[in-house]
Every structure is written in C-alpha cells, then in structure tokens.
Write an enzyme that holds these catalytic residues in place. Sequence first.
Site, PDB file in Angstrom:
ATOM      1  N   ASP A  58      28.724 -42.864 -11.826  1.00 36.65           N
ATOM      2  CA  ASP A  58      28.054 -44.115 -12.216  1.00 36.65           C
ATOM      3  C   ASP A  58      28.525 -44.502 -13.616  1.00 36.65           C
ATOM      4  O   ASP A  58      29.216 -43.743 -14.277  1.00 36.65           O
ATOM      5  CB  ASP A  58      26.526 -43.971 -12.155  1.00 36.65           C
ATOM      6  CG  ASP A  58      26.030 -42.757 -12.909  1.00 36.65           C
ATOM      7  OD1 ASP A  58      26.586 -42.443 -13.986  1.00 36.65           O
ATOM      8  OD2 ASP A  58      25.092 -42.102 -12.431  1.00 36.65           O
ATOM      9  N   ASP A  60      27.368 -45.790 -17.387  1.00 34.65           N
ATOM     10  CA  ASP A  60      26.272 -45.944 -18.335  1.00 34.65           C
ATOM     11  C   ASP A  60      26.748 -46.782 -19.513  1.00 34.65           C
ATOM     12  O   ASP A  60      27.833 -46.553 -20.041  1.00 34.65           O
ATOM     13  CB  ASP A  60      25.808 -44.570 -18.835  1.00 34.65           C
ATOM     14  CG  ASP A  60      25.435 -43.654 -17.678  1.00 34.65           C
ATOM     15  OD1 ASP A  60      24.509 -43.987 -16.936  1.00 34.65           O
ATOM     16  OD2 ASP A  60      26.106 -42.611 -17.509  1.00 34.65           O
ATOM     17  N   ASP A 133      24.331 -35.090 -25.589  1.00 32.57           N
ATOM     18  CA  ASP A 133      24.278 -33.643 -25.374  1.00 32.57           C
ATOM     19  C   ASP A 133      25.611 -32.939 -25.666  1.00 32.57           C
ATOM     20  O   ASP A 133      25.704 -32.156 -26.603  1.00 32.57           O
ATOM     21  CB  ASP A 133      23.717 -33.294 -23.977  1.00 32.57           C
ATOM     22  CG  ASP A 133      24.334 -34.081 -22.833  1.00 32.57           C
ATOM     23  OD1 ASP A 133      25.303 -34.834 -23.072  1.00 32.57           O
ATOM     24  OD2 ASP A 133      23.857 -33.927 -21.685  1.00 32.57           O
TER      25      ASP A 133
HETATM   26  P1  ATP Z   1      27.000 -37.998 -14.359  1.00 30.37           P
HETATM   27  O1  ATP Z   1      28.430 -37.966 -14.015  1.00 30.37           O
HETATM   28  O2  ATP Z   1      26.197 -36.967 -13.655  1.00 30.37           O
HETATM   29  O3  ATP Z   1      26.372 -39.366 -14.327  1.00 30.37           O
HETATM   30  P2  ATP Z   1      26.619 -38.281 -17.202  1.00 30.37           P
HETATM   31  O4  ATP Z   1      27.254 -37.537 -18.313  1.00 30.37           O
HETATM   32  O5  ATP Z   1      26.920 -39.735 -17.100  1.00 30.37           O
HETATM   33  O6  ATP Z   1      26.984 -37.501 -15.878  1.00 30.37           O
HETATM   34  P3  ATP Z   1      23.868 -39.066 -17.210  1.00 30.37           P
HETATM   35  O7  ATP Z   1      22.689 -38.270 -16.851  1.00 30.37           O
HETATM   36  O8  ATP Z   1      24.251 -40.239 -16.378  1.00 30.37           O
HETATM   37  O9  ATP Z   1      25.077 -38.047 -17.331  1.00 30.37           O
HETATM   38  O10 ATP Z   1      23.642 -39.531 -18.730  1.00 30.37           O
HETATM   39  C1  ATP Z   1      24.526 -40.414 -19.396  1.00 30.37           C
HETATM   40  C2  ATP Z   1      24.777 -39.932 -20.807  1.00 30.37           C
HETATM   41  O11 ATP Z   1      23.550 -39.913 -21.539  1.00 30.37           O
HETATM   42  C3  ATP Z   1      25.314 -38.508 -20.934  1.00 30.37           C
HETATM   43  O12 ATP Z   1      26.700 -38.457 -20.797  1.00 30.37           O
HETATM   44  C4  ATP Z   1      24.858 -38.123 -22.321  1.00 30.37           C
HETATM   45  O13 ATP Z   1      25.684 -38.685 -23.314  1.00 30.37           O
HETATM   46  C5  ATP Z   1      23.502 -38.797 -22.415  1.00 30.37           C
HETATM   47  N1  ATP Z   1      22.413 -37.889 -21.973  1.00 30.37           N
HETATM   48  C6  ATP Z   1      21.839 -37.852 -20.760  1.00 30.37           C
HETATM   49  N2  ATP Z   1      20.871 -36.923 -20.697  1.00 30.37           N
HETATM   50  C7  ATP Z   1      20.824 -36.361 -21.919  1.00 30.37           C
HETATM   51  C8  ATP Z   1      20.020 -35.355 -22.513  1.00 30.37           C
HETATM   52  N3  ATP Z   1      19.071 -34.718 -21.809  1.00 30.37           N
HETATM   53  N4  ATP Z   1      20.240 -35.064 -23.821  1.00 30.37           N
HETATM   54  C9  ATP Z   1      21.185 -35.702 -24.534  1.00 30.37           C
HETATM   55  N5  ATP Z   1      21.975 -36.652 -24.033  1.00 30.37           N
HETATM   56  C10 ATP Z   1      21.811 -36.990 -22.741  1.00 30.37           C
HETATM   57 MG    MG Z   2      26.114 -41.115 -15.706  1.00 32.14          MG
END
Ligand code: ATP
Ligand code: MG
Length: 420
Positions: A58, A60, A133
Amino acid sequence: MNQANPNPVIPRDRHAVSRANISKNALKVLYRLKDAGYRACLVGGGVRDLQLGREPKDFDVVSDASPEQVRELFKNSRIIGRRFRLAHVTFRGEIIEVATFRGDQSDVDASEEGRILRDNTFGTLEQDVWRRDFTVNALYYDISDFSLIDYTGGLDDLEHGRLRMVGDPEVRYREDPVRMLRAIRFAAKLGFRIEEGTEAPIFRLGFLLGDIPPARLFDEVLKLFQSGHGENSFELLRRYDLLAWLFPDLDELLAIERDEGDVHRFVSLTLENTDARVLEGKGVNPGFLYAALLWGNVARETERLREQGMPEAPAIQQAGRMVTDAQVQSTAIPRRFSQVMKDIWALQPRFRKHSGKRALSLLEHPRFRAAYDFLCLRARAGEAGVADDCTFWTDLQELPPEEQHKTLMPRKKRRKKKAN
Ligand code: ATP
Ligand code: MG
C-alpha cells in the site's frame, strides 16, 4: 543510535523510486496536497519497497496538513484513530493513508512504563523522521522535486539488508511494544537481518506485549501470518521468544514436544500452505489460520475430556471453547472468525463416517470445504488415523454429484433396484 545524515537529499536521478510505479490514487493525493500549498511525501513501505524493486502493499502519504485540512481537501476521506489520528482517503479498491508529520517526542502522552498513549502533536518532516520505527521505513519521496530524503541512513541499511531501529531500540520498544512484532514481520518479509542493537532487547522485552490491547495484537498476528512469509515469521517469533506472548498454550505445547512432533509439523505445513495461497493471490480465512494454530491444544484437551468419559462430539466442542477462551486473553478473535474455527474443529470427527445421512449432510455443510482442507493438512502432517478419511473424501469429490450421493447412501440405491 543514529545521527542525522548531513546530506539527506538524494536527487531524482540517484534513486530508484519512480512515479511510474506509484498508484494513480496515491499520486492524486500527493499532487492535490502539493497544489494546495502543503508539503507532501510518500513514506514507509511504499518508498522502501519501490527502492528495493518490489511491489508495495500500500502507499502511505505524510504531509504538514492536519487531518482536518486533509478532510477538507478530499470529499472521499475520513479521520480515523485516537491514539494516532490520521486521514483515510478512499478510492475504489484502495485506501491512501495520509498522516501528519509528528512533532517532538517530549510532547507525547506516555504511560509510566514509557508506552505512548497518544501521539497527536504535529511537527515538521525533520521531526517526523525520528518518530518512525526502522530506518528503512523512514525514507521520504518528496513530490515537489521527486527527491528521496534520508536522515537516518535508511538507504544504506536497505542496500545491506539490515533492519535497524531509529533511535534507542529499547526506548522505542517501550514506547510501542508492537514494534517488536513489526521487526519480525519486516525481517521475514524482506529477508533482512535484524541489526544487533535492534534485536538484543527483543529477547527480554516480550512481556511488554502483555499490555497491548488484544484487538491490536490480533491485527498484528494476521499481518504476520498473511504476509506471504508466515512460516518464516513463525520461526522468528519463536527465535525471539515472542510466541509465548501471542499464543501461550501453543508455545507450551511446542516446548513439550521439542519441535519434533505433530504440532510443529502441522503448524509449519499450514503456514507453508498459507504462504503459497497468498503468493497465488488467494484469500486466507483468519478463522482457518487460528483453527490450525490452536488445533494441537484442542486435540490434547479433547483427549483429556474423553479419558474422563465424555463422548467425542461434546468433548471436542468443550475443548474448543476452553482453548478459545484462554486464547482471547492474549489476542482477540472476532466472532465471525471464532465461529469458523469452532465449526472446523467440530466437523473433524464427522469425516470418519463414510456413509449415511450424517455423511451426506457433512458434504453439504457450508463449512465442508474448509473442514476438509483442514483434515487433509492433518493427514499430510502425519497425524495418525486421518489419511484414509482424507483419501475417501478427496475421491468422493471427484465423482459427479449423483455418484457422490450413491456412494454416501448405498442403501437407497439397493432399494431402487428392487423396485425396478
Ligand atoms: P507494509 O508494507 O506492511 O505496509 P509499512 O512500512 O508501510 O509496511 P505501515 O504499517 O503501513 O508499514 O506504516 C507506514 C509507516 O508508518 C511505516 O513505514 C513507519 O514509518 C510508520 N509506522 C507505522 N507503525 C509504526 C509504529 N508502531 N511506530 C513507528 N512508526 C510506525
Ligand atoms: Mg504501508
């Protein structure tokens, strides 16, 4: 701990993120924010996966527009979250999450243990970076000049296949213990090594997951096991001593059988099967997944009740209830899934009957397919006494419907003959 990169801006011709691979909807959101005078970037998994040449799950977006300002700009949006408020912009088949840059750490509401309870103080990109994170998740793609912004050394970690926490890992895990599960999910999915300083605290901080609401843990468990890398995630959970905080009864059973028994084989096989389905783009019912993860405990409990003289059907149902009641203390299981799970378990003994009305009604049961798949996984895992049943029901399904009926109801067939 990481220091701010003095040259964080990587121009468009020196990185791999290209608009051609960003979804139209995400681009629409980015451009509309920019045209309204806001700063707008793609961040997180979208940037990380594109830079790796993978397809993002996805997209963001992050911006200096507040959730309310985003809400005003997009009719098709709504504000979600309390602990962490942000806007969801909804398109057909896709949701673009738009967060607002988070401000300084010191302004955040935290519990005595350091857990962040609320984080809705807004700030700048330069502040937001330190709230992310992992370094590989802290890369920003700036829509105003198509550059990549890397303050934490995420690009270098990405190239070296290294998962590294932004800031002091222990402090960051205490702020949000779910980051331990995220570390495992990304390590499994990307095939990355968790950097030493980032992995060391995990071994001793698992207990912090005990404070996380079971509903949030349920969501994380699904992300871990439905990522297409579930088997790998499972083994990493065990390696880092985290399984006990998610599935305590299963963890105990695995310790008893020392990984050499049916339970471990069955869970591995289920996750392997799930991974294959996900990669083929097929769905996986969370109820099925949970039914498999808890089957070892249900089987054991059923056996105990049977030894006390209880007949099989009520024993399996009661065992199912007991195991489920214990499990929801750790991770919630929404009712629509727990019902699937209980049905799958309850149908298992019925596969032993190969004829009669009960057998016919099993074939017509709405949960037949899931329960049958479950049975055959048990057979493949080498569970005693189920292989013949799996073969019988597999062969049966290959017959045309009227033949299936005749096989299951042979007496009817005889009576018909006589009448002729
Ligand atoms: P995915 O491919 O699973 O979507 P993602 O890295 O995009 O992985 P998301 O849960 O969509 O993960 O979150 C988007 C972004 O928001 C992360 O890449 C990170 O920068 C930040 N983020 C999300 N959850 C946390 C958390 N618990 N603590 C700190 N930063 C977070
Ligand atoms: Mg994401």
